[in-house]
Design an enzyme around this catalytic site. Structure first.
Site, mmCIF file in Angstrom:
data_model
loop_
_atom_site.group_PDB
_atom_site.id
_atom_site.type_symbol
_atom_site.label_atom_id
_atom_site.label_comp_id
_atom_site.label_asym_id
_atom_site.label_seq_id
_atom_site.Cartn_x
_atom_site.Cartn_y
_atom_site.Cartn_z
ATOM 1 C CB SER A 21 -1.628 0.091 1.444
ATOM 2 O OG SER A 21 -1.640 1.157 1.408
ATOM 3 C CG ASP A 66 -4.550 -2.074 0.405
ATOM 4 O OD1 ASP A 66 -3.039 -2.834 0.437
ATOM 5 O OD2 ASP A 66 -4.187 -0.814 0.289
#
Length: 355
Positions: A62, A201
Site C-alpha cells: 500500500s 490493495d
C-alpha cells in the site's frame, strides 16, 4: 565476480527493508526513514545519504509499496517525505459532511462509489517515480504485494532479479503503486492495461510484507545469494502506528446485520488488514526463532495512545494529524538509532548492486 574487500564478510548477508501499509499514516514511516538519513549525515559529515542504497531488497504494501518504489527508484527518504506531506491532503481531502447525520452521509457516499478519487494519488506517485518508469529502471530489488481481482489470487510485482522473470520488467511503476494501494471502500480497484486485470490493495494479503520478503530470498533471489541461510537475513520493518484493530465487545454483542457491524465495509477491511499483519509478523518471528536468529528482525513502530487513536487514522490528512505523524516518526528514529546497535548496523556498508 569476486566481492570487494569491504563486502567479503557480508557475502551471504541479505538486508531487507519492509514497509507496512497504512494510508496517511505512511508519513510516520517515511519521516522516520528521513530522520535516519539526517542523523547519519550529521554523524558522518556526508551529503546525499539515501537509506535505499543499503538494502538488498525493499518490500512494501500500500503506501509502504509506494514508498518502496520511490526508494528503489533512487529517491532519498527526505525527498519522498517532502512530496507525501505536501500531497497527503489532496489524496485524502477532508470530507465536508453536514453537522447532522455525518455517518449516514458517509455511507451514502460509499454506496455510490469509493470515498476518494485515485487521480490525486496517481499524480503524487508520478511525481515520485515518473509516469513511464518501469521495474527495469529500479536500482534495488523490489517486491510489491497486491490482490489480482481478475484472477482471485495474490500477485507480487517484482524487479527482474530472477533470470527467469520476463513479465514485470516492463510494468510501469505507477501501475504497481496504484494496484497495491487500492484499498477497498477508499479507492476504486486499479485497472492495469498491460496485464488486462483489476487490482486491490496488497494489505488484504500482506499488510506487513516482512515474511514474504524472507521467502523471496530463498526463492527468486537464490541466484544472487545461493549460500544464504535464514540466519543471514536481517529485516528492518517500519510500521505505521496501526498494529492492532479490534471491535469492542459491546459493538460485537449489540450490533446486528452487516451495516450495523461493518458499516459500508471500512471496518471489515481494517480488521482483515490488521489480522493478516499480525499473522505475517508471527510467522516471521517463529521462523527466525527456529534458526536462533530472533535478533535479525528489527521492528520500528509505536502503539497509538488511546486519546490520539481517533485522530491518527488511515485517511486523516489534516494538518494536525500530519504534524503528529511526522513528529512521532522523527522522535522514534532518534531514540532507536541512539540505543539500538542492530538498527545502525543496517547502514554500515551500501548493498551490492543487483544489476
Amino acid at each position: 565476480m569476486p566481492n570487494p574487500p569491504e563486502y567479503e564478510h557480508l557475502k551471504n548477508q541479505v538486508r531487507i527493508l519492509s514497509l507496512n501499509g497504512g494510508g496517511a499514516r505512511g508519513l510516520f514511516t517515511i519521516s522516520l526513514l528521513a530522520e535516519i538519513e539526517r542523523i547519519i549525515e550529521e554523524k558522518q559529515g556526508i551529503n546525499g545519504f539515501k537509506v535505499g542504497d543499503y538494502f538488498d531488497l525493499i518490500t512494501g504494501t500500500s503506501i509502504g509499496g509506494i514508498l518502496a518504489l520511490g526508494l528503489a527508484y533512487g529517491k532519498s527518504a527526505r525527498e519522498l517525505e517532502d512530496v507525501f506531506r505536501k500531497q497527503a491532503g489532496y489524496i485524502f481531502p477532508e470530507q465536508k459532511y453536514p453537522r447532522f447525520f455525518p455517518v449516514f452521509r458517509r455511507r451514502y457516499r460509499l454506496a455510490r462509489g469509493p470515498l476518494y478519487d485515485s487521480k490525486p494519488l496517481a499524480k503524487t506517485i508520478a511525481s515520485m517515480v515518473g509516469e513511464e518508469s518501469t521495474f527495469n529502471d529500479l536500482k534495488c530489488r523490489v517486491l510489491i504485494p497486491t490482490v489480482n481481482l481478475s484472477t482471485g489470487k495474490p500477485q507480487f510485482f517484482k524487479t527482474p532479479h530472477n533470470p527467469e522473470f520476463h513479465r514485470d520488467g516492463r510494468i510501469k511503476l505507477i501501475d504497481a503503486a496504484l494496484a497495491t494501494s487500492a484499498a477497498p471502500t477508499y479507492f476504486a480497484p486499479h485497472y492495469c492495461v498491460d496485464l488486462d486485470s483489476y487490482f486491490a490493495d496488497g494489505g488484504l494479503v500482506a499488510n506487513n510484507p516482512s515474511f514474504i520478503g524472507l521467502h523471496e530470498v530463498f526463492r527468486d533471489m537464490a541466484t544472487d545469494f545461493p549460500e544464504a541461510k535464514v540466519s543471514d537475513v536481517k529485516i528492518l520493518n517500519v510500521g505505521t502506528l496501526g498494529e492492532e484493530y479490534s471491535l469492542s465487545p459491546s459493538s460485537l454483542a449489540g450490533k446486528s446485520g452487516y451495516l450495523g457491524l461493518w458499516g459500508m465495509g471500512e471496518r471489515l477491511v481494517l480488521s482483515a488488514m490488521a489480522a493478516n499483519q499480525e499473522l505475517h509478523k508471527a510467522m516471521l518471528l517463529r521462523e527466525f526463532a527456529t534458526h536462533d536468529a530472533i535478533g535479525n528482525f528489527v521492528r520500528l513502530d509505536n502503539n497509538i495512545p488511546h486519546e490520539a487513536a481517533s485522530d491518527i487514522t488511515l485517511d486523516n490528512a489534516s494538518a494536525s494529524s500530519l504534524s503528529n505523524l511526522a513528529s512521532r516518526g522523527r522522535q522514534l528514529a532518534t531514540e532507536e538509532f541512539t540505543k539500538n546497535k542492530a538498527l545502525a548496523d543496517f547502514f554500515k556498508v551500501p548493498a551490492r548492486k543487483f544489476k
